[in-house]
Scaffold this motif. Sequence first.
Motif, short mmCIF file in Angstrom:
data_model
loop_
_atom_site.label_atom_id
_atom_site.label_comp_id
_atom_site.label_asym_id
_atom_site.label_seq_id
_atom_site.Cartn_x
_atom_site.Cartn_y
_atom_site.Cartn_z
N GLY A 42 31.30 32.25 28.58
CA GLY A 42 30.89 32.32 29.98
C GLY A 42 29.51 32.93 30.02
N ARG A 43 29.08 33.39 31.19
CA ARG A 43 27.78 34.04 31.25
C ARG A 43 27.88 35.45 30.72
NH1 ARG A 43 25.14 34.24 36.56
NH2 ARG A 43 27.09 35.16 37.26
N ARG A 46 30.62 36.72 28.45
CA ARG A 46 32.03 36.67 28.82
C ARG A 46 32.71 35.48 28.14
NH1 ARG A 46 30.54 39.38 34.02
NH2 ARG A 46 29.71 37.50 34.93
N LYS A 47 34.05 35.52 28.13
CA LYS A 47 34.78 34.46 27.43
C LYS A 47 35.24 33.39 28.41
CE LYS A 47 37.70 37.28 25.27
NZ LYS A 47 38.89 37.69 24.61
N SER A 49 38.22 30.44 28.50
CA SER A 49 39.37 29.95 27.74
C SER A 49 39.54 28.43 27.91
CB SER A 49 40.61 30.73 28.17
OG SER A 49 41.58 29.88 28.73
N ASN A 100 27.40 29.57 39.52
CA ASN A 100 27.78 28.67 38.42
C ASN A 100 29.25 28.29 38.34
OD1 ASN A 100 28.63 31.28 37.60
ND2 ASN A 100 28.72 30.56 35.50
N ASP A 101 30.00 28.53 39.39
CA ASP A 101 31.42 28.20 39.33
C ASP A 101 31.80 27.14 40.36
OD1 ASP A 101 32.00 30.08 37.35
OD2 ASP A 101 32.25 31.68 38.83
N LYS A 108 39.00 30.00 40.35
CA LYS A 108 38.02 29.34 39.51
C LYS A 108 38.59 28.11 38.81
CE LYS A 108 35.17 32.62 37.60
NZ LYS A 108 34.35 33.28 36.55
N ASN A 133 39.22 23.25 34.21
CA ASN A 133 40.67 23.32 34.04
C ASN A 133 41.32 22.09 34.65
OD1 ASN A 133 40.30 25.93 33.00
ND2 ASN A 133 40.40 26.83 35.05
N SER A 241 26.52 38.94 39.30
CA SER A 241 27.82 38.42 39.70
C SER A 241 27.92 38.59 41.20
CB SER A 241 28.95 39.23 39.08
OG SER A 241 29.14 38.87 37.75
N ARG A 243 30.65 38.55 44.29
CA ARG A 243 32.06 38.47 44.67
C ARG A 243 32.18 38.19 46.15
NH1 ARG A 243 33.54 41.75 40.09
NH2 ARG A 243 32.87 40.17 38.61
#
Length: 245
Positions: A42-43, A46-47, A49, A100-101, A108, A133, A241, A243
Amino acid sequence: MGRKIFYYNSVTSTNIIAKELAENGLEEGTVIIAEEQTLGKGRMGRKWSTPNGEAIAMTIILRPEISPFMAPSITPILAVSAVEALRKLTGFDVKIKWPNDIVLDSKKLCGILTEMNSDMDMINYIIVGMGLNVNQENFDDEIKEVAVSLKSFSGINFKRKIIIAEILNEFEKNYEIFKVKGISEFLDKLKEYSVLLGKRVKVISINNSFEGEAIDIDKDGSLIVKKDNGEITKVLSGDVSVRGM
Ligand code: ATP
């Protein structure tokens, strides 16, 4: 896009493989797809999956003759393309969470990661990766509150090949427009699909955090936030980030 595809069962990350291929001169439009990523990124380290066989992990190699300053705009161009492809194929109300999401049902669905290699004012290559996903029914504990898939939302199994083809078609079209006209051509769509505009947000960066209302997207693609003290500030997509609250 996607006239040359490198397909893998398992990779560390499709962006890592794309970087190696780009270093070796692979041409623009080359696409790297994997069934599983063991170190999906991720950015900001970050991970991301990507469980085997259920999601889409793909990265596109680009070599545009544009200023390196324009490179971060590839993220919103792919986001608009993916939203339009997904809306067309599923009818679901997918939206963009700047920067970016892609989200569905406030969770997400997809993350996009653009990386660039440049010399002075010339881009050698850009790689833009997405994790989407699709058919996951369950998520690991760490992300189950924040993640959604097309299947977990609807109960329907989707064919990943069809989704990939539609996203690449949309992206190819939008990328050509972007190279000539820039990001401003996509502002209306970025605003229409934005999940943050009009909402209270918390902007978090390494040395500064503040709250306010997301009021607009600027013509360069940055987010305009009205802070609680009335000050209006431009948030660049770099290392922040945001939120929704
Ligand atoms: P933030 O949402 O805090 O702004 P971000 O959008 O920059 O972060 P990314 O770097 O795009 O986050 O994605 C990494 C984060 O996404 C991880 O920290 C994790 O919370 C979440 N995540 C990881 N894998 C998935 C997945 N398959 N689906 C949805 N979310 C995931």
